[in-house]
Design a protein around this motif. Sequence first.
Motif, PDB file in Angstrom:
ATOM      1  N   LEU A  66     -15.493  26.897 -27.685  1.00  0.00           N
ATOM      2  CA  LEU A  66     -16.077  25.550 -27.559  1.00  0.00           C
ATOM      3  C   LEU A  66     -15.236  24.667 -26.641  1.00  0.00           C
ATOM      4  O   LEU A  66     -15.753  23.786 -25.960  1.00  0.00           O
ATOM      5  N   THR A  67     -13.927  24.920 -26.636  1.00  0.00           N
ATOM      6  CA  THR A  67     -13.043  24.102 -25.806  1.00  0.00           C
ATOM      7  C   THR A  67     -13.146  24.492 -24.335  1.00  0.00           C
ATOM      8  O   THR A  67     -13.264  23.635 -23.465  1.00  0.00           O
ATOM      9  N   TYR A  68     -13.094  25.804 -24.079  1.00  0.00           N
ATOM     10  CA  TYR A  68     -12.972  26.237 -22.693  1.00  0.00           C
ATOM     11  C   TYR A  68     -14.273  26.792 -22.085  1.00  0.00           C
ATOM     12  O   TYR A  68     -14.446  26.734 -20.868  1.00  0.00           O
TER      13      TYR A  68
ATOM     14  N   LEU B  13     -14.338  30.593 -32.169  1.00  0.00           N
ATOM     15  CA  LEU B  13     -15.377  29.631 -31.822  1.00  0.00           C
ATOM     16  C   LEU B  13     -14.765  28.338 -31.267  1.00  0.00           C
ATOM     17  O   LEU B  13     -15.263  27.776 -30.284  1.00  0.00           O
ATOM     18  N   SER B  14     -13.666  27.890 -31.893  1.00  0.00           N
ATOM     19  CA  SER B  14     -13.013  26.658 -31.431  1.00  0.00           C
ATOM     20  C   SER B  14     -12.511  26.812 -30.002  1.00  0.00           C
ATOM     21  O   SER B  14     -12.680  25.916 -29.169  1.00  0.00           O
TER      22      SER B  14
END
Lengths: 114, 660
Positions: A90-92, A86-87
């Motif tokens: 969410l970043t890319y 998820l991280s």
Amino acid sequence: MERLFMDKFLIIYMLSLLGFLCFSLSMKMHQKQILNKELMVNKGKILLGLGSVFLLFSLMVSIYFYEASLGTCYWIGVMTFSALTLSICLTYLPQKILKMILCVVVITAIFNVI
Amino acid sequence: MRVDAKAEGIRQSMSWLHIWSGLILGWLLYAIFFTGTLSFFQNEITIWMKPELHQSLTHQSQAQQLQTGLAVLQKQSPDAGSWTVNLPLPRETTIELNVSDHPVTLDSRGGRGGQKTIIDSQTGQEIHPRETRGGMFLYRFHYELYALPNWLARWMVGIATMFMFVAIISGVITHKKIFKEFFTFRPGKGQRSWLDAHNMSAVLALPFYIMITFSGLILFMYSVMPWGISALFPGGRGEFPKAFTAQTQADGVDSPVEKQDVHLSQIIKSNLGHSNTHGHGGEGGRSRQGSGGRDQMGDGDQQSQARGQHEPNGQDTRGGRNDPAADGAWQGQARGQDDEDQNEHGPRQGQDARGGRDDQDGDYWQVQENDAEVTVKKVPLTNMLPIFQYAQSHWKNNRIRSVIINNPNTADSQIVLKAAYADSILERDRVPVLTFNGVTGKLISNNPAQNISVATGVYNTMTNLHEARTAGLYLRWVLFFSGVLGTLMIASGLILWLNKRAAKNSEKKSFGYRLVEILNIAAIIGLPLATAAYFYANRFISATAENRADLEIKTFFAVWCLSLIYSAVRSYRQAWLEQLVVASAAYCLIPVLNLLTGGRPLWSSIYEAQWVVASFDLICLVLGLIFIFAFMKTLKHKGIIRKSKMKQIKNEVNGEVIHG
């Protein structure tokens, strides 16, 4: 054997991924990233509760598959990877995150139906 | 206290503690984490480093593998005291046979110390793999380092582990927005990005780090905290594990419960009597121990009673199912199948055995025992197939790890089947075991579940997780990836220390700063390079060379030293780039090396589902790609803006604002 492993892994992974998605959607910073708008405070709280339910459910499924001691350890490990997924998304790819998670749900369903 | 003499908040003091406890032993911790993470797959590494083992494929059923093993044993040593057949698990390729002159007890850990033979799972042909330390070297390095006295190395690693534990706790306190920034990573922002990467890798696998460091400390407790045990057991530290084992056995439902419990209580009582001058305290200690013992014994008694009620009727105490062995029906079936098998599979094991003994004294032979000649009657072994099937159906998801046959081909023969994994992660060194009569095939005993005290349960769970014992392949992979995250966390922390001080050291680097730069490169990229060199040495040093295992290890350290020297003589950026290129090439070419030097090629290992070999090649490929990605990122990196340059930019901006 490997197929069974993927089945179980995918179910626990998918449930914890949904749990973390709800958690992230309950945060204003990520609401803007994913939905391009801020949600009402009440909705945030509901999402927080829903996220907890998903995580708890994934724990129960893990314990059902692997018994209490091993299942809990496995659940914690799988949670690390769903949170990491998820991280990274969410970043890319914040705009495509909902579609990607839908893909995970479909793949899990296909694996289990087949 | 701060430099400016102002009072420090808890977060600031914890930040200081986190930075310095992390930095001072960071390189050692990185080496421990890196080699420790690889150790989760030490079997795979060892098998890859013994390409002779790749020829053995494990497509057969476990029953067929056992048949192969037993045929070899019957042919080679029919009169042995015991045979042990270790069947290949998913992480192994070959069958391991062990022949001993004496019967193997369950405590003696599956026939260690006898004559070991490795055979092909399919053909039964003996395999002589090359001499190498394989994954064991990396495994032992992560807690014993190398060429250091055992106690010193364990103290060093123990202290580093304690520093890691301190760094984890202080890091959690320091992290201001642990929940708010749970999913946050901001790439391309220099120091901010490194901090995010450090925080994210730390927070996401935090339970793993706490478990791995805490369990590491527990595993070292005999080494780093010996005084309590030494005071209680004046006879030496060796007495403690014995008493601990006795207590664990007493916790179970085996009949000698009272005896074992008394044994432990007596040891502690007598030792306290010797060493404790405070009678009251000693009494208190005794009463607590006794009470605990009684509670556990009480449970044990209940279960013993239950067992006592069930066993004569032949009922399984675990599942409540009817035990086919006890009522004789299964025995008949076994014999029936035995006869059928004779028709289907040719001569029985027993007949093989008889054939093997023809050169001896008919149906009898004489053995020396305690200086007296004892005549032993030759009796064929029962058919193993029904026993095997019974164990498989009894253990369901568990696999059969080993089959021990004590006194084979005699009237006293006994067959012991050991499962691969414990029933629970709370159990350590204790897997399900079934014991059968070797002649009649009747079930003799089924080791029952034990009561485990809370303290023992915590110890067992923590240490089992640390060592990935009882962990199936899935949990092993989870632990491995968590270990990879931990390695990245330490590496990002070490780089972050430099990044924070880069602007300050942009014009002239201080000695400390340069030292950290060199050590960072030598650790972060030097260690993977040295490990790759270890794998290459394994294939380039002749398989028959003398002391080849030592040569492999020397290559590992030589390359690591070279990396350190290279990092010292080259500039920071160049050293990174050049070593990343070498590491990328080295890891990407591992599958090619495997192909060219006698190992099973990647496509074949995937096709044959020999994942134990394929996974090694694939992981090396992935590592190679990660190093290429790191190289590309480093190449694009423009470096830190110098302090003077920053001032200049600031002035220009201010000037524009004023004039504007």
